[in-house]
Design an enzyme around this catalytic site. Structure first.
Site, PDB file in Angstrom:
ATOM      1  N   LYS A 263      41.664  44.898  31.684  1.00  0.00           N
ATOM      2  CA  LYS A 263      41.486  46.150  32.427  1.00  0.00           C
ATOM      3  C   LYS A 263      42.670  47.078  32.182  1.00  0.00           C
ATOM      4  O   LYS A 263      43.770  46.609  31.885  1.00  0.00           O
ATOM      5  CB  LYS A 263      41.435  45.834  33.933  1.00  0.00           C
ATOM      6  CG  LYS A 263      40.165  45.169  34.405  1.00  0.00           C
ATOM      7  CD  LYS A 263      40.219  44.928  35.912  1.00  0.00           C
ATOM      8  CE  LYS A 263      38.969  44.218  36.405  1.00  0.00           C
ATOM      9  NZ  LYS A 263      37.733  45.003  36.279  1.00  0.00           N
TER      10      LYS A 263
ATOM     11  N   ARG B  49      29.882  36.977  37.542  1.00  0.00           N
ATOM     12  CA  ARG B  49      28.544  36.420  37.371  1.00  0.00           C
ATOM     13  C   ARG B  49      28.608  35.045  36.692  1.00  0.00           C
ATOM     14  O   ARG B  49      27.743  34.206  36.904  1.00  0.00           O
ATOM     15  CB  ARG B  49      27.657  37.410  36.601  1.00  0.00           C
ATOM     16  CG  ARG B  49      28.135  37.747  35.216  1.00  0.00           C
ATOM     17  CD  ARG B  49      27.538  39.056  34.694  1.00  0.00           C
ATOM     18  NE  ARG B  49      28.139  40.228  35.322  1.00  0.00           N
ATOM     19  CZ  ARG B  49      27.765  41.484  35.071  1.00  0.00           C
ATOM     20  NH1 ARG B  49      26.781  41.736  34.229  1.00  0.00           N
ATOM     21  NH2 ARG B  49      28.369  42.487  35.676  1.00  0.00           N
TER      22      ARG B  49
HETATM   23  N1  BES Z   1      35.820  42.594  39.874  1.00  0.00           N
HETATM   24  C1  BES Z   1      35.166  43.508  39.034  1.00  0.00           C
HETATM   25  C2  BES Z   1      34.310  44.514  39.787  1.00  0.00           C
HETATM   26  C3  BES Z   1      35.038  45.513  40.644  1.00  0.00           C
HETATM   27  C4  BES Z   1      35.438  46.725  40.118  1.00  0.00           C
HETATM   28  C5  BES Z   1      35.262  45.239  41.967  1.00  0.00           C
HETATM   29  C6  BES Z   1      36.087  47.639  40.922  1.00  0.00           C
HETATM   30  C7  BES Z   1      35.908  46.162  42.760  1.00  0.00           C
HETATM   31  C8  BES Z   1      36.315  47.364  42.241  1.00  0.00           C
HETATM   32  C9  BES Z   1      34.261  42.765  38.058  1.00  0.00           C
HETATM   33  O1  BES Z   1      34.669  41.510  37.683  1.00  0.00           O
HETATM   34  C10 BES Z   1      34.210  43.595  36.818  1.00  0.00           C
HETATM   35  O2  BES Z   1      35.212  43.705  36.170  1.00  0.00           O
HETATM   36  N2  BES Z   1      33.050  44.162  36.554  1.00  0.00           N
HETATM   37  C11 BES Z   1      32.875  44.985  35.414  1.00  0.00           C
HETATM   38  C12 BES Z   1      31.561  44.582  34.805  1.00  0.00           C
HETATM   39  C13 BES Z   1      31.342  45.135  33.421  1.00  0.00           C
HETATM   40  C14 BES Z   1      32.348  44.539  32.449  1.00  0.00           C
HETATM   41  C15 BES Z   1      29.936  44.803  33.016  1.00  0.00           C
HETATM   42  C16 BES Z   1      32.851  46.427  35.883  1.00  0.00           C
HETATM   43  O3  BES Z   1      32.372  46.722  36.967  1.00  0.00           O
HETATM   44  O4  BES Z   1      33.359  47.272  35.148  1.00  0.00           O
HETATM   45 MN    MN Z   2      35.989  41.574  36.018  1.00  0.00          MN
END
Ligand code: BES
Ligand code: MN
Ligand code: ZN
Length: 493
Positions: free
Chosen positions: A272, A346
């Site tokens: 990230k 997931r």
């Molecule tokens: N933990 C994150 C989701 C999230 C994002 C929670 C912002 C709270 C605030 C999750 O693991 C994630 O990174 N999801 C990705 C999914 C994508 C790679 C398909 C996302 O939401 O960008």
């Molecule tokens: Mn994630």
């Protein structure tokens, strides 16, 4: 942990209370309860004067602190809005408003009347008011070594009548929500998977539940290839946590709760950006909700069987971390192509859902997860996204959400969306169509691991925390999921 812990029903007359403050409920325009009228009369009409003078209107959540000139020395007026529009959520908010006003004036004890309206029910109203006051008093002060002015409400006495059963339920549930908030608020170097496992063991001891904690070697050998793939990059030991509560009949199928417990989500190799990455300490709010639910269950002892599973690990990059393109096998035998290591929630849930489906055949299975940023785009911080395979369960979740103020909004899991998570070379992939329906893609992926069990997924990435203060939810982690689930157990009997 800092919140109101002492709540009792007091039979003292209003002018004999010994607390710092006496709170009186006022409807819009100045209408008072029997107790309110007695207070008004006994204080030289101080309440009526405040209303007539225009200083206090009785609007929802409006508060005004007054000196009574006698005993008790301080009177807190708390507005309820229009009488015929008052709901349990309004009562909860009034409780939160009382807690905040008393605390910000630097006091620690309050007597308050529960706004009584027959149509809302005495037990329910008392429960809502106690919930609101406990939840509104919550502050996270564990790491403040110098903030000596921070006052947290110590004692609430219900004056003018209330329900003992409602009090007990409201206090038990609200304190469980505060536990969930606390676990979420602790940073990832404290709220580790090991810490979550210790909390589970403690709750299990109190509630006479079974608790089993599997370490990396154990769950890897058992075939949880999806969870193991996320944990690979982490040195901090991952834990697969199982809890079993038996309050029902022996053969009764249990209700199952599942939580995403990513104690820190860096994204892994699909790392990230660094801005706001600190927020990813909240990526275990699903697990926190499940621990909160089980803590409430330990106190309230419902007559049904309940199982809980939490998959807890950090998601880290590293020499052993899984890489985009890797293929792994989940506990139910399905193969998964990992196209983005940041879609890790997931993956860990896939094994938890498969495990419960195989070993516990639950009557219903509900998972909580901060799964996608996309759900914040869709619903903001106001509602959780809910998806699933069982209409009755989803309807009940939406109803429980409305009753508790933890609202949920359904998104579809149509076949077209499920096709989007099919992989060219494995059974499924952990991404949907690029840039499309990201929250639903998460749900569609999970569906492949719920088997035939009536199942629902709540994406709480938006509702699990917020940087705005609300009447009984201070900014920060909300503890969402606990109150909704206890209500859900009620609705589904
Ligand atoms: N933990 C994150 C989701 C999230 C994002 C929670 C912002 C709270 C605030 C999750 O693991 C994630 O990174 N999801 C990705 C999914 C994508 C790679 C398909 C996302 O939401 O960008
Ligand atoms: Mn994630
Ligand atoms: Zn995550």
């Amino acid at each position: 942990m800092a919140q109101l812990n002492k709540v009792q029903i007091s039979s003292r007359d209003w002018n004999k209370v010994t607390t710092d403050v006496l709170a009186v409920a006022v409807f819009k325009g100045g209408a008072l309860s029997a107790m309110g009228k007695a207070v008004d009369k006994g204080t030289g009409k101080i309440i009526s004067k405040a209303v007539k003078g225009g200083d206090f209107k009785g609007k929802s959540n409006e508060t005004l602190m007054l000196f009574s000139g006698g005993s008790p020395s301080r009177l807190l007026l708390v507005g309820l809005g229009e009488r015929k529009e008052l709901t349990l959520e309004g009562v909860r908010e009034a409780g939160g408003a009382v807690a905040k006003a008393v605390q910000s004036a630097g006091h620690e004890t309050v007597s308050a009347e529960v706004p009584a309206l027959k149509k809302l029910g005495e037990a329910e109203t008392t429960q809502a008011f106690v919930e609101g006051t406990v939840l509104g008093s919550y502050r996270f002060l564990d790491y403040k070594t110098e903030d000596k002015d921070a006052k947290v409400l110590k004692s609430l006495s219900i004056a003018g009548g209330g329900s003992g059963a409602g009090l007990k339920r409201g206090k038990g549930i609200a304190q469980a929500v505060c536990l969930a908030r606390d676990l979420a608020a602790h940073p990832s170097n404290v709220a580790t998977p090991g810490r979550l496992a210790r909390e589970a063991r403690r709750i299990a001891r109190v509630g006479k539940m079974n608790c089993k904690v599997l370490n990396r070697d154990q769950f890897t050998k058992m075939g949880m290839g999806a969870f193991a793939s996320v944990a690979r990059g982490a040195d901090e030991p991952p834990k697969f946590i199982l809890m079993e509560y038996r309050g029902g009949k022996k053969g009764d199928k249990p209700f199952a709760f599942v939580g995403k417990g990513i104690t820190f989500d860096t994204g892994g190799i699909s790392i990230k950006p660094s801005a706001k990455m600190d927020e990813m300490k909240y990526d275990m709010c699903g697990a926190a909700a499940v621990l909160g639910i089980m803590q409430a269950v330990a106190g309230l002892k419902p007559k049904r069987n309940i199982v809980a599973a939490i998959a807890a690990t950090e998601n880290m990059p590293g020499g052993r971390a899984s890489k985009p393109g890797d293929i792994v096998k989940a506990y139910n035998g399905k193969t998964i192509e990992i196209l983005n290591t940041d879609a890790e929630g997931r993956l860990v849930l896939a094994d938890a859902l498969s495990y419960l489906t195989k070993h516990h055949t639950p009557a219903y299975m509900v998972n909580f997860a901060t799964l996608t940023g996309a759900v914040i785009v869709a619903l903001g911080h106001v509602a959780s996204g809910v998806m699933g395979t069982d209409e009755k369960l989803i309807k009940a979740i939406i109803k429980a959400g409305e009753a508790t103020g933890e609202r949920a909004w359904e998104l579809p899991l149509w076949d077209e969306y499920c096709d989007d998570v099919k992989s060219k070379i494995a059974d499924v992939k952990n991404l949907g169509a690029p840039g499309q329906a990201g929250t639903i893609a998460g749900g569609a992926f999970l569906k492949a691991f719920a088997g035939d069990i009536p199942w629902a997924h709540l994406d709480i990435a938006g509702t699990a925390w917020w940087d705005k203060d609300r009447p009984y939810v201070p900014s920060g982690p909300s503890g969402v999921g606990v109150r909704l689930s206890l209500e859900l157990l009620n609705i589904l009997g």
